[in-house]
Write an enzyme that holds these catalytic residues in place. Sequence first.
Site, PDB file in Angstrom:
ATOM      1  N   GLY A 157      38.397 -28.137   1.393  1.00  0.00           N
ATOM      2  CA  GLY A 157      39.166 -29.342   1.664  1.00  0.00           C
ATOM      3  C   GLY A 157      38.283 -30.378   2.333  1.00  0.00           C
ATOM      4  CB  ILE A 159      36.543 -29.266   7.352  1.00  0.00           C
ATOM      5  CG1 ILE A 159      37.515 -29.995   8.286  1.00  0.00           C
ATOM      6  CG2 ILE A 159      35.382 -28.675   8.158  1.00  0.00           C
ATOM      7  CD1 ILE A 159      38.189 -29.094   9.305  1.00  0.00           C
ATOM      8  CB  SER A 234      38.998 -21.633   9.649  1.00  0.00           C
ATOM      9  OG  SER A 234      38.644 -20.269   9.793  1.00  0.00           O
ATOM     10  NE  ARG A 235      44.296 -22.801  14.312  1.00  0.00           N
ATOM     11  CZ  ARG A 235      43.801 -24.019  14.486  1.00  0.00           C
ATOM     12  NH1 ARG A 235      42.487 -24.211  14.374  1.00  0.00           N
ATOM     13  NH2 ARG A 235      44.587 -25.043  14.752  1.00  0.00           N
ATOM     14  CD  GLU A 264      40.871 -19.785  19.636  1.00  0.00           C
ATOM     15  OE1 GLU A 264      41.546 -20.823  19.824  1.00  0.00           O
ATOM     16  OE2 GLU A 264      40.046 -19.676  18.736  1.00  0.00           O
ATOM     17  CG  HIS A 284      39.453 -23.739  18.994  1.00  0.00           C
ATOM     18  ND1 HIS A 284      40.560 -23.002  18.618  1.00  0.00           N
ATOM     19  CD2 HIS A 284      39.357 -24.747  18.083  1.00  0.00           C
ATOM     20  CE1 HIS A 284      41.108 -23.551  17.548  1.00  0.00           C
ATOM     21  NE2 HIS A 284      40.391 -24.612  17.206  1.00  0.00           N
TER      22      HIS A 284
END
Length: 323
Positions: A157, A159, A234-235, A264, A284
Amino acid sequence: MRRRVLTTRENLPGDGLARLSESAELVAWPGTEKPGPGDLAALAPGVSGVLALGNDPVDAALMDAAGPSLRVVALASMGFDNVDRAAAAERGIVVTHTPGVLAETTADLTFALVLSARRRLGAASASLADGSWDLFRMHDYLGHDIHGATLGLIGYGQIGRAVARRAHGFGMRVLHHDPYAADDDLSTAVDLSTLLTESDVVSLHVPLTEETRHLISARELAVMKPTATLVSTSRGGVVDEDALLHAVREGRLHSAGLDVHEREPMGRELSPLVAEPYVVTLPHIGSATESTRAAMVDLAVDNILDVLADRPARTPLPGSVRA
């Protein structure tokens, strides 16, 4: 009567909250720590909007605590796994996020991780800081080249494309795996197996969903080159961290660079990956520049103002209820 909007922090970058306060009464979580679901629910009755960060839980209980007045949940985040989207849809609540404004900044940070992990910059810097660099040795802190290497992007996408543009400046060959993205002048579309086996660097750019949770696990790591580097902005849940730890410790993967983590924030209970010399870890900070964070808050505020004025939200989540 002025609408009430719940914000999960009292202070945010930029002047977005000041703009919002001109049109709505702000109800802010006053703590300096991350609020729990119950903390926000206690402040929610009667609010028309919620402005939350990317790791603040926005669940059905919070929505019900707000009641039928709640019309919009605006995330100052591109990720959205912290929101119960099904509960929002059932209640007719618009959910928005902040794509676009953070893509270039996160791509910069992605490439910083590629460079740091692949060239072992963290370990080399630590040796200087702790006084252990006492002699030039040909075998110390050997990494791998970035120029001429193959970069594999999982997710292509905004990014992912921004990372691909940077990769071309390093003379990298770029592959991507994304069911919604074909070949373009920056990258070649391939299946996941081809990407994993051919890439020297694998970089993750997918949201965390049930389909992508532990997308990179022991099976995927096993087919990557032992000289490869895994990078994720990302995650955290997209990577099985236990499997990654074993792969790096056993020499089946050269290195990793992680800005996101399964747990997190960590506090003092650190993931064992933090202490690994071949792993670079960050807290992050992919979007952490003054201008980008301010732009994220601005866009979240714009989404709230639009929905409360009966205008379409600017950046609703795909599949979200429309204002």
